[in-house]
Design an enzyme around this catalytic site. Structure first.
Site, short mmCIF file in Angstrom:
data_model
loop_
_atom_site.label_atom_id
_atom_site.label_comp_id
_atom_site.label_asym_id
_atom_site.label_seq_id
_atom_site.Cartn_x
_atom_site.Cartn_y
_atom_site.Cartn_z
N PHE A 4 0.86 -1.19 0.00
CA PHE A 4 0.00 0.00 0.00
C PHE A 4 0.89 1.24 0.00
O PHE A 4 1.66 1.47 0.94
CB PHE A 4 -0.94 0.06 1.21
CG PHE A 4 -1.86 1.26 1.12
CD1 PHE A 4 -3.02 1.20 0.38
CD2 PHE A 4 -1.52 2.46 1.73
CE1 PHE A 4 -3.84 2.32 0.24
CE2 PHE A 4 -2.34 3.58 1.61
CZ PHE A 4 -3.50 3.51 0.86
N ASP B 38 9.41 3.07 2.18
CA ASP B 38 8.19 3.82 2.47
C ASP B 38 7.89 3.62 3.96
O ASP B 38 7.33 2.61 4.36
CB ASP B 38 7.03 3.34 1.60
CG ASP B 38 5.74 4.10 1.88
OD1 ASP B 38 5.66 4.82 2.90
OD2 ASP B 38 4.78 3.97 1.09
N LYS C 298 2.23 10.98 7.66
CA LYS C 298 1.41 10.64 8.82
C LYS C 298 1.91 11.28 10.12
O LYS C 298 1.68 12.46 10.33
CB LYS C 298 1.25 9.12 8.92
CG LYS C 298 0.49 8.58 7.70
CD LYS C 298 -0.08 7.20 7.88
CE LYS C 298 -1.07 6.88 6.75
NZ LYS C 298 -0.68 5.83 5.86
C1 LIG Z 1 -0.91 5.91 4.38
C2 LIG Z 1 0.20 5.45 3.54
C3 LIG Z 1 0.53 6.11 2.34
C4 LIG Z 1 -0.32 7.23 1.76
O1 LIG Z 1 -0.45 8.31 2.61
P1 LIG Z 1 -1.65 9.38 2.37
O2 LIG Z 1 -1.29 10.51 3.29
O3 LIG Z 1 -2.92 8.70 2.75
O4 LIG Z 1 -1.60 9.75 0.94
C5 LIG Z 1 1.63 5.67 1.64
N1 LIG Z 1 2.38 4.65 2.08
C6 LIG Z 1 2.10 3.98 3.22
C7 LIG Z 1 2.98 2.87 3.67
C8 LIG Z 1 0.99 4.34 3.98
O5 LIG Z 1 0.68 3.66 5.08
#
Ligand SMILES: *Cc1c(COP(=O)(O)O)cnc(C)c1O
Length: 396
Positions: A137, A222, A251
Site C-alpha cells: 500500500f 516507504d 502521517k
Molecule cells: C498511508 C500510507 C501512504 C499514503 O499516505 P496518504 O497521506 O494517505 O496519501 C503511503 N504509504 C504507506 C505505507 C501508507 O501507510
C-alpha cells in the site's frame, strides 16, 4: 440534520466508517457526540503517534498560523530551513523535499528514481523500471494504484502508468532475480501496514539492500506508516540494521495536526531535481514546517519510541498467550500489531464493532485482520484496559 445524516446526504460514498461520530479527542482518548469516551487503537493510521491534539503541537500550529500560513515556494519562509535541518538530523540524510500527503511523497520518489536512473545510472530513455511488492500500500493516486495487487484499488481506474513490476513480499531471491540494468529502484514498506501488518522474514531488507547496492538501484523505504516510532524503533528499517537510499515519511510527521510528508535522501540523489522539476503549492509551508518540528521533538522528548518498544512487547506477549479459537496469528512490532482471524470467524469487522461497544476503536484491515495501533503515548494501565477488552471479545 445530524452529522451522520449530513454525511450520508452530501458526502461521496468512498468510505464505510464505523458509526462513531467523534467530536473531540485528547491523547489516546476520543469522545463521541453523546459524550461517550473511546480508547483510539487506530491512531488515524499512525498519524497521531504523539496522541490527539498534543498541546505542544497545537501550540506550534496556533502560533505559526497567527504569523504566516502559506507563502508558496516562490519565496523563502522563515520556518522551512529549521524543518529541513531537524528532519535531516533525525534521519541521517543530507537533504529533504517536503510535500503534504503520503501519496505525494511516493509520487515524488517515483519521479526521483526515474530521473536518477536516466541521468546517473544510464538507463535508456523510457526504460526505467521500479520494483514493488505484492500486497503493497503506497497511496491512492492513479500511478500508485496502478501497481497495487488489490483488485478493488485498481478496478475501473485504468489505464495505468507503465514501468512497475511486483515481486513477492519477503522473498529476497525473487528480488535478486529481478533487479537488473533497467531497475531504477526497489520500493518497499519495511512492514506492510494496510496489507495486514505483514512482517517480512529477518534479513529481508538487508538482502534487498545488498542487491540494490550490487546492481546500482535505489532502495526506497516507504516509512509513512512504519516510521517515527510505530515499530519500537524510530524507523522500521533499523530492525534490519540497514540504511535505504531514499526514505518517505508522512502521517505522524505532523502528529495529526496538518498534512506534512517528506522525501529524504543524500544530495547526490536528491540533487537530480532542478528548479522547476517538481513542486507543490502547500509543500514546505510555514505551518506545516512548524508543526512537524514540534511533532518530531515530542517523539524524542517524551521517549515515545522506547514506550512503543516496551509496551509493544507487553501487548504482543499477552495477545500471543490469549487462547481464542478465532485467532490464527498475532504478529507485529512495537505498538503495531495485527490479530489475524481464521476464515471461519467470518471477517474482523463484527469484532471491531463489538470492541467499539466496549469503548475501544479498532479497524479491520484486509477483512480478517484486526489492527491494534494506539497512539504511542499510551500508558501501561490504558494498554491493559484495551487488552482486557480484546481478550473479552475474542474469547467470548
Ligand atoms: C498511508 C500510507 C501512504 C499514503 O499516505 P496518504 O497521506 O494517505 O496519501 C503511503 N504509504 C504507506 C505505507 C501508507 O501507510
Amino acid at each position: 440534520m445530524k452529522p451522520t445524516e449530513l454525511e450520508e446526504r452530501y458526502g461521496a460514498r468512498n468510505y464505510a466508517p464505523l458509526d462513531i461520530v467523534i467530536e473531540r479527542a485528547e491523547g489516546v482518548w476520543v469522545w463521541d457526540t453523546s459524550g461517550r469516551r473511546y480508547l483510539d487503537c487506530l491512531a488515524a493510521y499512525s498519524a497521531v503517534n504523539q496522541g490527539h491534539c498534543h498541546p505542544r503541537i497545537v501550540e506550534a500550529l496556533v502560533k505559526q498560523s497567527r504569523k504566516v500560513a502559506v507563502t508558496s515556494r516562490a519565496f523563502r519562509n522563515a520556518e522551512l530551513g529549521a524543518f529541513f535541518r531537524d528532519v535531516c538530523e533525525l534521519t541521517g540524510f543530507e537533504r529533504a523535499l517536503p510535500m503534504n500527503t503520503g501519496a505525494e511523497a511516493v509520487e515524488t520518489a517515483i519521479k526521483l528514481a526515474r530521473k536518477w536512473a536516466y541521468t546517473r545510472k544510464g538507463v535508456a530513455p523510457g526504460n526505467a523500471e521500479i520494483l514493488a511488492f505484492a500486497n503493497n500500500f503506497h497511496g491512492r493516486t492513479t500511478t500508485i494504484v496502478g501497481f497495487s495487487s488489490e483488485p478493488q484499488y485498481r478496478d475501473g481506474f485504468g489505464p495505468f502508468t507503465p514501468g512497475f513490476e511486483l515481486l513477492p513480499f519477503g522473498d529476497a531471491s525473487a528480488a535478486r532475480a529481478a533487479v537488473g540494468p533497467n531497475t531504477a529502484a526497489v520500493l518497499v514498506e519495511p512492514i506492510q501496514g494496510e496489507g495486514g501488518i505483514v512482517v517480512p522474514p529477518d534479513g529481508f531488507l538487508a538482502q534487498l539492500r545488498e542487491v540494490c547496492s550490487e546492481r546500482n538501484a535505489l532502495l526506497i523505504a516507504d516509512e509513512i506508516q512504519s516510521g517515527l516510532g510505530r515499530t519500537g524503533r524510530m524507523f522500521a528499517h533499523e530492525h534490519d540494521g540497514i540504511r535505504p537510499d531514499v526514505m518517505l515519511l508522512g502521517k505522524a510527521l505532523s502528529g495529526g495536526l496538518y498534512p506534512v510528508s517528506v522525501v529524504v535522501a543524500d544530495a547526490e540523489i536528491l540533487d537530480v531535481f532542478r528548479p522547476g522539476d517538481h513542486g507543490s503549492t502547500y509543500g514546505g509551508n510555514p505551518i506545516g514546517a512548524a508543526v512537524a518540528r514540534a511533532a518530531l521533538s515530542v517523539l524524542q522528548d517524551e521517549g515515545l519510541v522506547e514506550n512503543s518498544a516496551r509496551l509493544g512487547e507487553v501487548a504482543l506477549r499477552r495477545l500471543r498467550r490469549m487462547r481464542s479459537p478465532l485467532v490464527r496469528e498475532v504478529r507485529g512490532r512495537g505498538l503495531w500489531i495485527g490479530i489475524e482471524l481464521h476464515e471461519s470467524a467470518g471477517g474482523a469487522r463484527p469484532y471491531c464493532e463489538q470492541l467499539a461497544e466496549r469503548g475501544l476503536l479498532c479497524k479491520e484491515t484486509h477483512d480478517h485482520v484486526i489492527r491494534f495501533a494506539p497512539p504511542l503515548v499510551i500508558g501501561e494501565k490504558e494498554l491493559n484496559w484495551a487488552l482486557d477488552r480484546i481478550e473479552e471479545v475474542l474469547t467470548a
